[in-house]
Design a protein around this motif. Structure first.
Motif, PDB file in Angstrom:
ATOM      1  N   LEU A   1      11.610  53.009  59.815  1.00  0.00           N
ATOM      2  CA  LEU A   1      10.226  53.386  60.190  1.00  0.00           C
ATOM      3  C   LEU A   1      10.048  54.963  60.029  1.00  0.00           C
ATOM      4  CD1 LEU A   1       8.966  50.580  62.774  1.00  0.00           C
ATOM      5  CD2 LEU A   1       9.126  50.621  60.224  1.00  0.00           C
ATOM      6  N   GLU A   2       8.949  55.213  59.690  1.00  0.00           N
ATOM      7  CA  GLU A   2       8.660  56.563  59.498  1.00  0.00           C
ATOM      8  C   GLU A   2       7.752  57.175  60.630  1.00  0.00           C
ATOM      9  OE1 GLU A   2       9.900  58.135  57.271  1.00  0.00           O
ATOM     10  OE2 GLU A   2      10.463  56.538  55.908  1.00  0.00           O
ATOM     11  N   VAL A   3       6.841  56.721  61.201  1.00  0.00           N
ATOM     12  CA  VAL A   3       5.996  57.050  62.135  1.00  0.00           C
ATOM     13  C   VAL A   3       6.198  56.474  63.548  1.00  0.00           C
ATOM     14  CG1 VAL A   3       3.689  57.823  62.949  1.00  0.00           C
ATOM     15  CG2 VAL A   3       4.365  57.994  60.578  1.00  0.00           C
ATOM     16  N   VAL A   4       6.209  57.002  64.683  1.00  0.00           N
ATOM     17  CA  VAL A   4       6.226  56.289  65.775  1.00  0.00           C
ATOM     18  C   VAL A   4       4.979  56.677  66.622  1.00  0.00           C
ATOM     19  CG1 VAL A   4       7.372  55.568  67.894  1.00  0.00           C
ATOM     20  CG2 VAL A   4       8.662  55.803  65.950  1.00  0.00           C
ATOM     21  N   ILE A   5       4.346  55.815  67.345  1.00  0.00           N
ATOM     22  CA  ILE A   5       3.081  56.467  68.209  1.00  0.00           C
ATOM     23  C   ILE A   5       3.417  55.676  69.393  1.00  0.00           C
ATOM     24  CG2 ILE A   5       0.656  56.259  68.317  1.00  0.00           C
ATOM     25  CD1 ILE A   5       0.213  55.730  65.521  1.00  0.00           C
ATOM     26  N   ALA A   6       3.278  56.574  70.586  1.00  0.00           N
ATOM     27  CA  ALA A   6       3.404  56.031  71.939  1.00  0.00           C
ATOM     28  C   ALA A   6       1.853  56.495  72.519  1.00  0.00           C
ATOM     29  CB  ALA A   6       4.507  56.681  72.662  1.00  0.00           C
ATOM     30  N   VAL A   7       1.195  55.511  73.040  1.00  0.00           N
ATOM     31  CA  VAL A   7      -0.048  55.694  73.722  1.00  0.00           C
ATOM     32  C   VAL A   7       0.358  55.155  75.149  1.00  0.00           C
ATOM     33  CG1 VAL A   7      -2.524  54.911  73.602  1.00  0.00           C
ATOM     34  CG2 VAL A   7      -1.065  55.056  71.365  1.00  0.00           C
ATOM     35  N   GLY A   8      -0.230  56.198  76.152  1.00  0.00           N
ATOM     36  CA  GLY A   8       0.024  55.787  77.629  1.00  0.00           C
ATOM     37  C   GLY A   8      -1.270  55.270  78.032  1.00  0.00           C
TER      38      GLY A   8
ATOM     39  N   PRO B   1       5.113  67.522  59.565  1.00  0.00           N
ATOM     40  CA  PRO B   1       4.843  66.638  58.504  1.00  0.00           C
ATOM     41  C   PRO B   1       5.233  65.347  58.612  1.00  0.00           C
ATOM     42  CG  PRO B   1       6.314  68.017  57.439  1.00  0.00           C
ATOM     43  CD  PRO B   1       6.041  68.555  59.101  1.00  0.00           C
ATOM     44  N   ILE B   2       4.436  64.258  58.090  1.00  0.00           N
ATOM     45  CA  ILE B   2       4.889  63.183  58.050  1.00  0.00           C
ATOM     46  C   ILE B   2       6.086  63.021  56.950  1.00  0.00           C
ATOM     47  CG2 ILE B   2       4.255  60.560  57.487  1.00  0.00           C
ATOM     48  CD1 ILE B   2       1.808  60.993  58.727  1.00  0.00           C
ATOM     49  N   VAL B   3       7.343  62.439  57.137  1.00  0.00           N
ATOM     50  CA  VAL B   3       8.320  62.221  56.505  1.00  0.00           C
ATOM     51  C   VAL B   3       8.050  60.906  55.572  1.00  0.00           C
ATOM     52  CG1 VAL B   3      10.682  62.389  56.012  1.00  0.00           C
ATOM     53  CG2 VAL B   3       9.637  63.621  57.881  1.00  0.00           C
ATOM     54  N   LEU B   4       8.336  60.918  54.328  1.00  0.00           N
ATOM     55  CA  LEU B   4       8.045  59.744  53.565  1.00  0.00           C
ATOM     56  C   LEU B   4       9.448  59.353  52.853  1.00  0.00           C
ATOM     57  CD1 LEU B   4       4.627  60.410  51.706  1.00  0.00           C
ATOM     58  CD2 LEU B   4       5.174  58.983  53.828  1.00  0.00           C
TER      59      LEU B   4
END
Length: 204
Positions: free
Chosen positions: A93-100, A199-202
């Motif tokens: 996976l390329e992007v990880v989002i952690a929302v508290g 930057p987002i890595v693709l």
């Protein structure tokens, strides 16, 4: 003598006319063949446009809960995050989002800071497990998005236990195989207030 010559000439002339009369006239030439019909040109339809490649989006998620007024990751949350890390490695996976998130006990400002600290704790844990920090984005929602409504007021044990599902960090990992989708996603992060120092890595 002259009479005989004249008679002979007359006879020759008559024979010549008779021969001409008996000779059949030549047949007229056959009519010219009709011209061949022009070849019909079938309308050539333009080639069908190729369908635009559909971006592949792979998503995996995990939810970690926290004790009241704490942002330290509990043992049961670690097992969930470890499972998430395994999935991140398997699908790259390329992007990880952690929302508290926080419960409603306490002030809005305090709960906002607490939710951010919880998200940062999850990020630090994922980084310790080998996930690149440049791929993890964090956000705090405070108490604005509860998933369980509990009656009561005050910091009673019953109410604190009931509100536990609201004290959480939702972690989502996504992989994109199409650059446009990743760029749109990056814009969405910016609209939501994320700071994107990397930057987002693709992986195409």
């Amino acid at each position: 003598m002259n009479n005989r010559l004249s008679t002979a000439l007359s006879a020759i002339v008559l024979l010549a006319f008779a021969g001409c009369a008996s000779t059949p006239e030549p047949a007229p030439p056959p009519p010219a063949p009709a011209p061949a019909p022009a070849p019909q040109t079938l309308p050539i339809s333009p080639p069908a446009a190729k369908a635009a490649p559909r971006p592949e989006k792979v998503t995996t998620a995990s939810t970690a809960n926290f004790d009241f007024d704490r942002y330290v990751i509990r043992p049961d949350a670690r097992s969930k995050l470890d499972d998430l890390v395994g999935k991140l490695r398997n699908v790259n996976l390329e992007v990880v989002i952690a929302v508290g998130h926080a419960d409603r006990l306490g002030s809005d400002a305090y709960n906002m800071k607490l939710s951010v600290r919880r998200a940062d704790s999850v990020k630090a844990y994922l980084v310790s497990k080998g996930v690149a920090a440049s791929r993890i984005y964090t956000e705090g929602k405070g108490e604005r998005q509860p998933i369980k409504d509990c009656k009561g007021s005050g910091k009673t044990k019953e109410l604190i236990a009931c509100l536990e599902p609201n004290r959480r960090v939702e972690t989502v990992g996504r992989r994109f195989s199409h650059e446009v989708t990743a760029l749109h996603f990056k814009k969405a992060l910016l609209r939501r207030g994320f700071l994107l120092p990397y930057p987002i890595v693709l992986t195409m």
